[in-house]
Scaffold this active site. Structure first.
Site, PDB file in Angstrom:
ATOM      1  N   ARG A 172       0.845  -1.193   0.000  1.00 32.39           N
ATOM      2  CA  ARG A 172       0.000   0.000   0.000  1.00 32.39           C
ATOM      3  C   ARG A 172       0.884   1.249   0.000  1.00 32.39           C
ATOM      4  O   ARG A 172       1.556   1.530   0.983  1.00 32.39           O
ATOM      5  CB  ARG A 172      -0.939   0.027   1.209  1.00 32.39           C
ATOM      6  CG  ARG A 172      -1.748   1.332   1.273  1.00 32.39           C
ATOM      7  CD  ARG A 172      -2.972   1.253   2.168  1.00 32.39           C
ATOM      8  NE  ARG A 172      -2.663   1.206   3.583  1.00 32.39           N
ATOM      9  CZ  ARG A 172      -3.584   1.359   4.546  1.00 32.39           C
ATOM     10  NH1 ARG A 172      -4.864   1.554   4.231  1.00 32.39           N
ATOM     11  NH2 ARG A 172      -3.244   1.285   5.816  1.00 32.39           N
ATOM     12  N   ASP A 452      -3.447   3.531  14.441  1.00 31.96           N
ATOM     13  CA  ASP A 452      -2.623   4.011  13.344  1.00 31.96           C
ATOM     14  C   ASP A 452      -3.126   5.388  12.951  1.00 31.96           C
ATOM     15  O   ASP A 452      -3.920   6.001  13.661  1.00 31.96           O
ATOM     16  CB  ASP A 452      -2.602   3.029  12.172  1.00 31.96           C
ATOM     17  CG  ASP A 452      -3.971   2.850  11.511  1.00 31.96           C
ATOM     18  OD1 ASP A 452      -4.923   3.573  11.872  1.00 31.96           O
ATOM     19  OD2 ASP A 452      -4.086   1.997  10.619  1.00 31.96           O
TER      20      ASP A 452
END
Length: 536
Positions: A172, A452
């Site tokens: 990603r 996150d």
């Protein structure tokens, strides 16, 4: 930043390209050919990227003025048409359990060895993009693809299992909105998306293609079909430049912005020759809901703990994604449960695992073809749940024709409250995550949840939303005001330093940045944009 590393003056292919930092291992990655490759991509696609970002700003201005997101009238033929995406490659047919995490070398080994079907190596939400982290991450993935990655941490050497036993690698990159400030082309910063994806492809595409493993990618933060088309054009050009067959590079798109949920058919169509599925990026999606409706007083969300996937607007999003993907022959991937195993407290650990189990059962029952976990210890649990309900490699036969979703189903805010604990937790999570991110750590366990950038964005965006509303109260009647905010901040520096949390030496800086973000007249698009200026 370190010394400027300028290309040799007689190398015309790298003229105008400058690397503005130095880190161990970068010379083997940023070769003249690799830099020329990146420079060509920048010159071809940067004007389009900037146009797409400008379109985002224009649409947000319309939302701020009262417009509501909706399905597009000009793309109705795509939504009603009878078409399907290209067949999936063998390596992506069964994705029932995927593990995600940063591109730190030890994590790369553990994730590939975890027993998950796939590993999403994340340069985005779980990696703090210091130059050293980015170079180390690219080098770790390159060595992993070659089978030579053997990091030694704390006196222990971590070794990859044989290739056939490893999870399938997906990478990603960072989103279109982010720059890579350490690389300039003609005086302008390179797109962080292009740096992450193209550099990985340049060094690893042929080795992965030879093994029928892609390369494969997850694409984040898309808001519309035009942004998907930009990725299609970029990936097609990379294939041609590297001599790969058309459609060799496969992608999965995260539906993690509110505008994108109204264009899922269109995004699949734009990438139909290479897309393998869509993913419910639930935490970023909640953050996007807050950001999209930042000027809408009737769309204020309750505290994060109450905004679960069982809430009607999130259930509608999940079920529409399943229906859309299966109609088009693509996988519908579930999202991340934030819980992680809790050592030393069996009762609390079982409660956390029960939440994960319930979440995964909800996903497989809804028709999802796979799910995410953040910790290797959760792989067996997720696999057990999906194995019990999903007998084949996926559930594309589950068409969910019972799902009838209209615009208002996707935008109706849930009912709920804001507790003092919920308010204080948002303050603490924001401070702790920002401090860790500034110190180079992008994935942080806090109160037995893996936080996150996406979850931290919810925390700080909710604080802005609640405080700007002006007339909200906690469930005990306490006004939500700046006094409450300052009281929540006051004990944190001493307590967090004493606890030795990640980034403890940057707590004061994190608090100052959070105050700037929360007190700003307009909700900032991403906390990582001002924070990026503060890291090397």
């Amino acid at each position: 930043m370190s010394a400027v590393l300028a290309p040799a003056p007689d190398d015309a292919s790298t003229a105008g390209i400058r690397v503005l930092a130095a880190a161990p291992g970068q010379d083997g990655l940023l070769t003249p050919d690799a830099l020329a490759f990146l420079g060509d991509l920048h010159r071809r696609f940067e004007p389009v990227r900037q146009a797409r970002l400008a379109a985002r700003r224009e649409r947000q201005a319309r939302f701020d003025a009262g417009e509501l997101p909706d399905f597009r009238a000009d793309t109705r033929a795509i939504r009603t048409g009878d078409w399907r995406v290209a067949p999936l490659p063998k390596a992506l047919l069964d994705r029932r359990v995927e593990i995600t995490g940063p591109v730190e070398p030890k994590m790369v080994v553990n994730a590939l060895n975890s027993g998950a079907n796939c590993y999403m190596a994340d340069f985005e939400d779980s990696t703090s993009p210091t130059w050293a982290n980015l170079i180390a991450g690219q080098q770790a993935l390159r060595e992993a693809v070659a089978g030579t990655l053997q990091p030694e941490v704390g006196g222990k050497r971590y070794v990859l299992k044989p290739f056939e036993q490893q999870a399938v690698l997906l990478v990603r990159p960072r989103g279109w909105h982010l720059d890579e400030k350490h690389v300039e082309v003609d005086g302008a910063p390179l797109s962080a998306s292009l740096f992450d994806l193209a550099l990985f492809a340049f060094h690893n595409a042929h080795a992965l293609a030879a093994r029928d493993r892609g390369p494969y990618f997850y694409l984040p933060k898309l808001q519309c079909m035009e942004e998907a088309q930009l990725w299609e054009d970029v990936l097609g050009h990379i294939e041609r430049a590297l001599g790969l067959p058309e459609g060799q590079m496969k992608v999965t798109v995260l539906i993690e912005t509110l505008p994108a949920v109204f264009e899922m058919d269109e995004i699949l169509h734009a990438l139909r020759g290479r897309i393998a599925g869509l993913n419910c990026g639930r935490w970023d999606y909640v953050f996007s809901y807050i950001k999209t409706f930042r000027a809408h007083r009737d769309k204020v969300l309750p505290e994060r703990g109450q905004v679960t996937m069982t809430q009607p607007f999130l259930r509608a999003y999940s079920e529409l994604l399943v229906q859309t993907c299966h109609r088009r022959g693509a996988h519908a991937m579930g999202g991340m449960a934030a819980q992680i195993p809790i050592g030393g407290d069996s009762e609390a650990n079982e409660a956390a695992l029960a939440k994960v189990r319930a979440d995964k059962l909800r996903e497989v029952t809804a028709g999802h073809d796979g799910t995410w976990v953040a910790h290797p210890a959760l792989v067996p649990l997720a696999r057990e749940v999906f194995d019990s309900r999903m007998r084949g490699p996926h559930q594309q036969h589950v068409l969910r024709e019972d799902v009838l979703i209209v615009r208002d189903d996707l935008i109706a805010p849930p009912l709920g409250s804001i507790t003092r604990a919920g308010f204080d937790n948002n303050v603490e999570v924001s401070v702790r995550y920002i401090a860790a991110w500034l110190a180079g750590q992008g994935c942080v366990p806090i109160h037995h949840l893996m936080e996150d950038a996406a979850t931290a964005e919810i925390a700080r965006a909710q604080l802005w939303q609640w405080l700007k509303a002006g007339d909200l109260h906690l469930d005990d009647g306490t006004p939500i005001d700046w006094v409450l905010f300052e009281r929540a901040l006051l004990p944190l520096p001493a307590r967090l330093r004493e606890a030795g949390v990640p980034g403890a030496d940057r707590i004061d800086e994190a608090i100052a940045l959070l105050e700037d973000l929360v007190r700003a007249d307009t909700l900032a698009d991403f906390l990582t944009l001002p924070a990026y200026a503060r890291i090397d």
